[in-house]
Design an enzyme around this catalytic site. Structure first.
Site, mmCIF file in Angstrom:
data_model
loop_
_atom_site.group_PDB
_atom_site.id
_atom_site.type_symbol
_atom_site.label_atom_id
_atom_site.label_comp_id
_atom_site.label_asym_id
_atom_site.label_seq_id
_atom_site.Cartn_x
_atom_site.Cartn_y
_atom_site.Cartn_z
ATOM 1 N N TYR A 133 -38.529 -35.351 6.471
ATOM 2 C CA TYR A 133 -38.739 -33.939 6.182
ATOM 3 C C TYR A 133 -39.578 -33.258 7.269
ATOM 4 O O TYR A 133 -40.767 -33.536 7.432
ATOM 5 C CB TYR A 133 -39.424 -33.763 4.825
ATOM 6 C CG TYR A 133 -38.683 -34.379 3.668
ATOM 7 C CD1 TYR A 133 -37.308 -34.646 3.736
ATOM 8 C CD2 TYR A 133 -39.336 -34.702 2.491
ATOM 9 C CE1 TYR A 133 -36.631 -35.203 2.670
ATOM 10 C CE2 TYR A 133 -38.665 -35.257 1.415
ATOM 11 C CZ TYR A 133 -37.315 -35.515 1.514
ATOM 12 O OH TYR A 133 -36.652 -36.073 0.444
ATOM 13 N N SER A 137 -33.137 -32.650 -6.639
ATOM 14 C CA SER A 137 -32.290 -31.452 -6.806
ATOM 15 C C SER A 137 -31.910 -31.240 -8.270
ATOM 16 O O SER A 137 -30.740 -31.023 -8.599
ATOM 17 C CB SER A 137 -31.037 -31.549 -5.934
ATOM 18 O OG SER A 137 -31.361 -31.557 -4.571
ATOM 19 N N GLY A 194 -30.005 -28.069 -9.087
ATOM 20 C CA GLY A 194 -28.787 -27.819 -8.310
ATOM 21 C C GLY A 194 -29.009 -27.072 -7.021
ATOM 22 O O GLY A 194 -28.228 -26.183 -6.681
ATOM 23 N N ARG A 195 -30.069 -27.434 -6.292
ATOM 24 C CA ARG A 195 -30.395 -26.766 -5.017
ATOM 25 C C ARG A 195 -30.500 -25.252 -5.190
ATOM 26 O O ARG A 195 -30.097 -24.471 -4.334
ATOM 27 C CB ARG A 195 -29.385 -27.139 -3.942
ATOM 28 C CG ARG A 195 -29.320 -28.658 -3.701
ATOM 29 C CD ARG A 195 -28.403 -29.021 -2.551
ATOM 30 N NE ARG A 195 -28.255 -30.464 -2.424
ATOM 31 C CZ ARG A 195 -29.090 -31.270 -1.756
ATOM 32 N NH1 ARG A 195 -30.126 -30.756 -1.150
ATOM 33 N NH2 ARG A 195 -28.877 -32.571 -1.697
ATOM 34 N N GLY A 196 -31.048 -24.869 -6.342
ATOM 35 C CA GLY A 196 -31.275 -23.465 -6.633
ATOM 36 C C GLY A 196 -30.207 -22.822 -7.491
ATOM 37 O O GLY A 196 -30.465 -21.801 -8.139
ATOM 38 N N GLY A 232 -31.166 -18.354 -8.353
ATOM 39 C CA GLY A 232 -31.844 -17.667 -7.262
ATOM 40 C C GLY A 232 -30.958 -17.269 -6.101
ATOM 41 O O GLY A 232 -31.440 -16.720 -5.116
#
Length: 333
Positions: free
Chosen positions: A55, A205, A208-210, A215
């Site tokens: 990361y 996640s 769901g990755r946002g 969003g």
């Protein structure tokens, strides 16, 4: 905050995935904002913080270490090796999957230095190196335990078969894989293997990755370097279809007095006491919203409605493109 078990550790039922603060979703927030979010999570009772050598090519571990080191006795620290940034001859740093024992040892030492700690509580193999037998990689990780550099071992994005082979070499405390209403792959075999072996399941996640938080209304607004641009579910055509599912999710959440993100996390928590979601965010407000999921109770009717609404048959598009999928060992529908 409710507690769950990962190996010898009692951790908050919802942990924090720290990747967003340095990596993958476009320009990361300023370091001081990242530190503020990490400390707020700690104050709210989060006791599992998940980072990795990959990361920000080390920047995230440095950030986590700097912010949380003064509070080291208050949380469980997880990091990952076997996939890190390597600078090429052209001077460009690229992601490299490498599970060779010598690389695992080097990754761990580098992580310890960046984190500013003497031991990592939970150390994962970030990705299986298809060229190296899992027994060799986990053997090197077991050496790290014996040397006192790490306390427990984990695996990320591997199949049930690989988990069993690894566990035969050294006990695996946790398997980390994407799991949410719209990513059900662990239900094929990995969850069952975890339960047979006594391995905790850490769900990354989980919103769901946002997508499950609502969003993102228009994928064309994604940053050019946002990893979702290469994910089939976020292609304009597929995403338009998936947004129709979100409308139903929002209606169910409203009926419960919850937000879609809270409902999605509550669904995960209800799948079993051995599951620990680790949502990530750059927003303190979203962090506080996510943690409110522990107060959302779901009855059998709601669980049935959610399963019927969002499942492998109703979601449009795969979670990874073909090139990335070839690097992943997990079972696929």
């Amino acid at each position: 905050m409710q507690q769950r078990r990962i190996g010898p550790f009692s951790v908050s039922a919802i942990g924090l995935g720290c990747m967003n603060l340095s990596h993958a979703y476009g320009v990361p927030p300023p370091a001081e904002e990242g530190e503020r979010l990490l400390l707020r999570a700690l104050d709210l009772g989060v006791t599992l913080f998940d980072t990795a050598a990959l990361y920000g090519f080390g920047a995230n571990e440095t950030l986590v270490g700097r912010a949380l080191k003064p509070h080291r006795d208050r949380f469980t620290l997880a990091s990952k090796g076997g996939m890190a940034g390597v600078k090429g001859e052209d001077g460009v740093t690229r992601r490299v999957i490498d599970g060779r024992p010598e690389t695992i040892r080097r990754n761990c030492v580098d992580s310890l230095q960046r984190l500013g700690v003497e031991v990592i509580d939970l150390y994962y193999l970030h990705r299986l190196d298809m060229q190296v037998p899992i027994e060799e990689t986990v053997g090197a990780m077991a050496d790290l335990v014996r040397q006192g550099k790490v306390k427990t071992l984990g695996l990320s994005e591997v199949s049930a078969a690989t988990l069993r082979r690894a566990h035969a070499v050294h006990p695996i405390a946790a398997l980390q894989t994407e799991y949410s209403l719209w990513t059900r792959n662990p239900e094929i075999a990995a969850l069952q293997a975890c339960r047979e072996l006594g391995v905790a399941f850490v769900a990354f996640s989980p919103v769901g990755r946002g997508f499950l938080a609502g969003g993102l209304a228009d994928v064309s607004t994604l940053d050019a370097k946002d990893i979702r641009r290469s994910m089939p579910r976020f292609s304009p055509e597929n995403y338009a279809r998936n947004l129709q599912l979100f409308d139903g999710l929002k209606r169910i959440a409203q009926s419960l007095g919850a937000t879609p993100a809270q409902l999605s996390l509550a669904w995960l928590l209800a799948q079993g006491e051995d599951i620990v979601p680790i949502p990530g965010t750059t927003s303190v407000a979203h962090l506080e919203e996510d943690l409110g999921a522990v107060n959302v109770s779901l009855d059998a009717d709601v669980m049935r409605d959610l399963d019927a609404l969002i499942n492998p048959r109703t979601v449009a598009g795969g979670r990874y493109n073909a090139a990335t999928q070839r690097e992943i060992d997990t079972e696929e529908f």
